[in-house]
Design a protein around this motif. Structure first.
Motif, PDB file in Angstrom:
ATOM      1  N   ARG A 167     -86.885  12.344  67.044  1.00  0.00           N
ATOM      2  CA  ARG A 167     -87.054  13.696  67.347  1.00  0.00           C
ATOM      3  C   ARG A 167     -88.511  13.499  68.152  1.00  0.00           C
ATOM      4  O   ARG A 167     -89.480  13.017  67.372  1.00  0.00           O
ATOM      5  CB  ARG A 167     -87.218  14.653  66.187  1.00  0.00           C
ATOM      6  CG  ARG A 167     -86.060  14.593  65.539  1.00  0.00           C
ATOM      7  CD  ARG A 167     -85.963  15.731  64.263  1.00  0.00           C
ATOM      8  NE  ARG A 167     -84.964  15.528  63.435  1.00  0.00           N
ATOM      9  CZ  ARG A 167     -84.586  16.163  62.235  1.00  0.00           C
ATOM     10  NH1 ARG A 167     -85.366  17.302  62.036  1.00  0.00           N
ATOM     11  NH2 ARG A 167     -83.762  15.770  61.384  1.00  0.00           N
ATOM     12  N   TRP A 174     -91.648  14.306  65.959  1.00  0.00           N
ATOM     13  CA  TRP A 174     -91.811  13.279  65.032  1.00  0.00           C
ATOM     14  C   TRP A 174     -92.610  12.132  65.542  1.00  0.00           C
ATOM     15  O   TRP A 174     -92.844  11.062  64.911  1.00  0.00           O
ATOM     16  CB  TRP A 174     -90.786  12.859  64.106  1.00  0.00           C
ATOM     17  CG  TRP A 174     -90.433  14.103  63.217  1.00  0.00           C
ATOM     18  CD1 TRP A 174     -90.979  15.358  63.117  1.00  0.00           C
ATOM     19  CD2 TRP A 174     -89.176  13.913  62.329  1.00  0.00           C
ATOM     20  NE1 TRP A 174     -90.076  16.080  62.232  1.00  0.00           N
ATOM     21  CE2 TRP A 174     -89.161  15.534  61.612  1.00  0.00           C
ATOM     22  CE3 TRP A 174     -87.928  13.255  62.052  1.00  0.00           C
ATOM     23  CZ2 TRP A 174     -88.094  15.680  60.893  1.00  0.00           C
ATOM     24  CZ3 TRP A 174     -87.266  13.429  61.099  1.00  0.00           C
ATOM     25  CH2 TRP A 174     -87.160  14.782  60.577  1.00  0.00           C
ATOM     26  N   ASP A 194     -79.860  15.813  59.100  1.00  0.00           N
ATOM     27  CA  ASP A 194     -80.073  17.061  58.411  1.00  0.00           C
ATOM     28  C   ASP A 194     -81.374  17.228  57.639  1.00  0.00           C
ATOM     29  O   ASP A 194     -81.379  18.282  56.863  1.00  0.00           O
ATOM     30  CB  ASP A 194     -78.963  17.098  57.569  1.00  0.00           C
ATOM     31  CG  ASP A 194     -77.716  17.356  58.190  1.00  0.00           C
ATOM     32  OD1 ASP A 194     -77.426  17.953  59.479  1.00  0.00           O
ATOM     33  OD2 ASP A 194     -76.482  16.766  57.771  1.00  0.00           O
ATOM     34  N   ASP A 195     -82.309  16.372  57.698  1.00  0.00           N
ATOM     35  CA  ASP A 195     -83.442  16.202  57.094  1.00  0.00           C
ATOM     36  C   ASP A 195     -84.305  17.316  57.789  1.00  0.00           C
ATOM     37  O   ASP A 195     -84.632  17.155  58.780  1.00  0.00           O
ATOM     38  CB  ASP A 195     -84.160  14.717  56.984  1.00  0.00           C
ATOM     39  CG  ASP A 195     -83.244  13.971  56.295  1.00  0.00           C
ATOM     40  OD1 ASP A 195     -82.549  14.338  55.122  1.00  0.00           O
ATOM     41  OD2 ASP A 195     -83.225  12.704  56.461  1.00  0.00           O
ATOM     42  N   GLY A 196     -85.153  18.134  57.099  1.00  0.00           N
ATOM     43  CA  GLY A 196     -86.161  19.159  57.375  1.00  0.00           C
ATOM     44  C   GLY A 196     -87.449  18.325  57.954  1.00  0.00           C
ATOM     45  O   GLY A 196     -88.250  18.608  58.455  1.00  0.00           O
ATOM     46  N   GLU A 197     -87.622  17.166  56.993  1.00  0.00           N
ATOM     47  CA  GLU A 197     -88.845  16.290  57.215  1.00  0.00           C
ATOM     48  C   GLU A 197     -88.625  14.957  57.325  1.00  0.00           C
ATOM     49  O   GLU A 197     -87.392  14.608  56.928  1.00  0.00           O
ATOM     50  CB  GLU A 197     -89.875  16.603  56.109  1.00  0.00           C
ATOM     51  CG  GLU A 197     -90.545  18.150  56.124  1.00  0.00           C
ATOM     52  CD  GLU A 197     -91.726  18.093  54.926  1.00  0.00           C
ATOM     53  OE1 GLU A 197     -91.796  17.352  54.188  1.00  0.00           O
ATOM     54  OE2 GLU A 197     -92.210  19.137  55.238  1.00  0.00           O
ATOM     55  N   TRP A 229     -97.132  14.223  57.257  1.00  0.00           N
ATOM     56  CA  TRP A 229     -96.291  13.757  56.249  1.00  0.00           C
ATOM     57  C   TRP A 229     -96.654  12.569  55.719  1.00  0.00           C
ATOM     58  O   TRP A 229     -97.255  11.724  56.367  1.00  0.00           O
ATOM     59  CB  TRP A 229     -94.835  13.396  56.973  1.00  0.00           C
ATOM     60  CG  TRP A 229     -94.515  14.308  58.074  1.00  0.00           C
ATOM     61  CD1 TRP A 229     -94.007  15.678  57.853  1.00  0.00           C
ATOM     62  CD2 TRP A 229     -94.492  14.386  59.518  1.00  0.00           C
ATOM     63  NE1 TRP A 229     -93.771  16.391  58.789  1.00  0.00           N
ATOM     64  CE2 TRP A 229     -93.924  15.768  59.943  1.00  0.00           C
ATOM     65  CE3 TRP A 229     -95.062  13.245  60.156  1.00  0.00           C
ATOM     66  CZ2 TRP A 229     -94.010  15.797  61.249  1.00  0.00           C
ATOM     67  CZ3 TRP A 229     -94.952  13.571  61.728  1.00  0.00           C
ATOM     68  CH2 TRP A 229     -94.461  14.844  62.103  1.00  0.00           C
ATOM     69  N   TRP A 289     -76.738  10.704  50.442  1.00  0.00           N
ATOM     70  CA  TRP A 289     -77.121  11.218  51.832  1.00  0.00           C
ATOM     71  C   TRP A 289     -76.426  10.803  53.054  1.00  0.00           C
ATOM     72  O   TRP A 289     -76.368  11.185  54.124  1.00  0.00           O
ATOM     73  CB  TRP A 289     -78.525  10.875  51.818  1.00  0.00           C
ATOM     74  CG  TRP A 289     -79.235  10.839  52.881  1.00  0.00           C
ATOM     75  CD1 TRP A 289     -80.029  11.827  53.313  1.00  0.00           C
ATOM     76  CD2 TRP A 289     -79.666   9.814  53.939  1.00  0.00           C
ATOM     77  NE1 TRP A 289     -80.740  11.675  54.811  1.00  0.00           N
ATOM     78  CE2 TRP A 289     -80.467  10.327  54.982  1.00  0.00           C
ATOM     79  CE3 TRP A 289     -79.404   8.421  54.134  1.00  0.00           C
ATOM     80  CZ2 TRP A 289     -80.931   9.772  56.153  1.00  0.00           C
ATOM     81  CZ3 TRP A 289     -79.816   7.872  55.126  1.00  0.00           C
ATOM     82  CH2 TRP A 289     -80.688   8.509  56.003  1.00  0.00           C
TER      83      TRP A 289
END
Length: 295
Positions: free
Chosen positions: A36, A39, A60-63, A89, A196
């Motif tokens: 992304r 990121w 689907d990970d928010g972070e 992060w 996951w």
């Protein structure tokens, strides 16, 4: 020398990420990865990119879950360290390296500089790993035919097997989990990873002797980048017979029968038995990876 400006990228300037030289051939290692733009972060000095890092996570990970691409220009070790230190992060770092990098003076110098920057940013080296990529040109490994494989719908069976497998393991990530929270944590972390992965739960298999005695488990999987060997594990009481090869061969066939045109895998460099099984099964080492923990 002016201080670097550290910031995230966006859709308008994400191209800046690709303006830095790539001495460790990270672009080749991550050709199938999707990052992304928000990121991706860079350090700029006088408008020029001198360090970069890309954080990665599943769709689907928010972070992000890991720093997967970390690099900097010659002499910009501190800018690279500051890029990691100031990120929002705090996750582990996976440094991709060409295979056999220690034998090449230029590659060794570049890799050691990045090790130093990671340490300066507060990361500690956990383990160095071999990274494999099987393709049809490697040939399918022979199935020894010594074991019977079957799906198992009960997660408790896998949880118990993972606890037993990790009670005597060479895997650095499992040993870290055991040290932090015992065998339950180590087993649960594995189950969480399998869950996951976007591949079907029905793919998880238990291996049995012809008499029905459980020997171990194998998890054919897909991570977001494609098919992979999710897990190979032999119960302690059945070790010494080379069964890990049987599990790996079955895992390979299972994925190919479901359309895999390549299969990714990895093992700790200190896990000599598993590395030997990968070699026997025709999995070539395509690169190496250094896993760092965030402190």
């Amino acid at each position: 020398m002016t201080d670097p400006v550290i910031r995230a990228l966006d859709e308008r300037d994400v191209h800046l990420f690709d303006t830095l030289p790539d001495p460790l051939r990270a672009a080749e290692a991550f050709r199938n990865a999707t990052y992304r733009p928000e990121w991706k972060r860079v350090a700029l000095r006088d408008g020029r990119v001198v360090a970069r890092a890309a954080w990665w996570g599943g769709p689907d990970d928010g972070e992000p879950v890991v720093v997967e691409w970390f690099d900097f220009a010659d002499g910009e070790e501190e800018a690279g360290a500051e890029l990691l230190r100031t990120a929002p992060w705090r996750v582990g770092l996976e440094l991709a390296l060409p295979g056999g990098w220690r034998q090449d003076p230029a590659l060794r110098a570049a890799a050691e500089a990045r090790y130093a920057a990671a340490r300066a940013a507060g990361h500690t080296l956990l383990v160095e790993r071999f990274v494999y990529r099987w393709t049809p040109e490697c040939g399918l490994p022979d199935r020894p035919g010594r074991l019977r494989f079957a799906p198992e719908p009960d997660d408790a069976v896998f949880f118990d097997a993972l606890r037993r497998i990790h009670s005597a393991t060479l895997d650095a990530h499992a040993l870290k989990a055991v040290e932090e929270g015992g065998l339950d944590q180590a087993a649960q972390e594995e189950l969480d990873f399998f869950r996951w992965c976007p591949s079907p739960r029905e793919w998880w298999q238990v291996a049995y002797t012809p008499d029905g005695d459980p020997v171990g488990i194998h998890i054919p999987a897909h991570n977001p980048s494609g098919p992979c060997v999710g897990f190979i594990g032999v119960l302690p009481e059945h070790r010494g017979h080379g069964y890990a090869y049987d599990l790996l061969a079955e895992c390979t066939h299972y994925l190919v029968e479901r359309g895999a045109q390549f299969i990714a895998a990895a093992t700790d460099q200190g896990n000599f038995p598993m590395a030997a099984h990968f070699a026997e099964a025709g999995y070539p080492v395509v690169r190496e990876r250094a896993n760092f923990d965030a402190r």
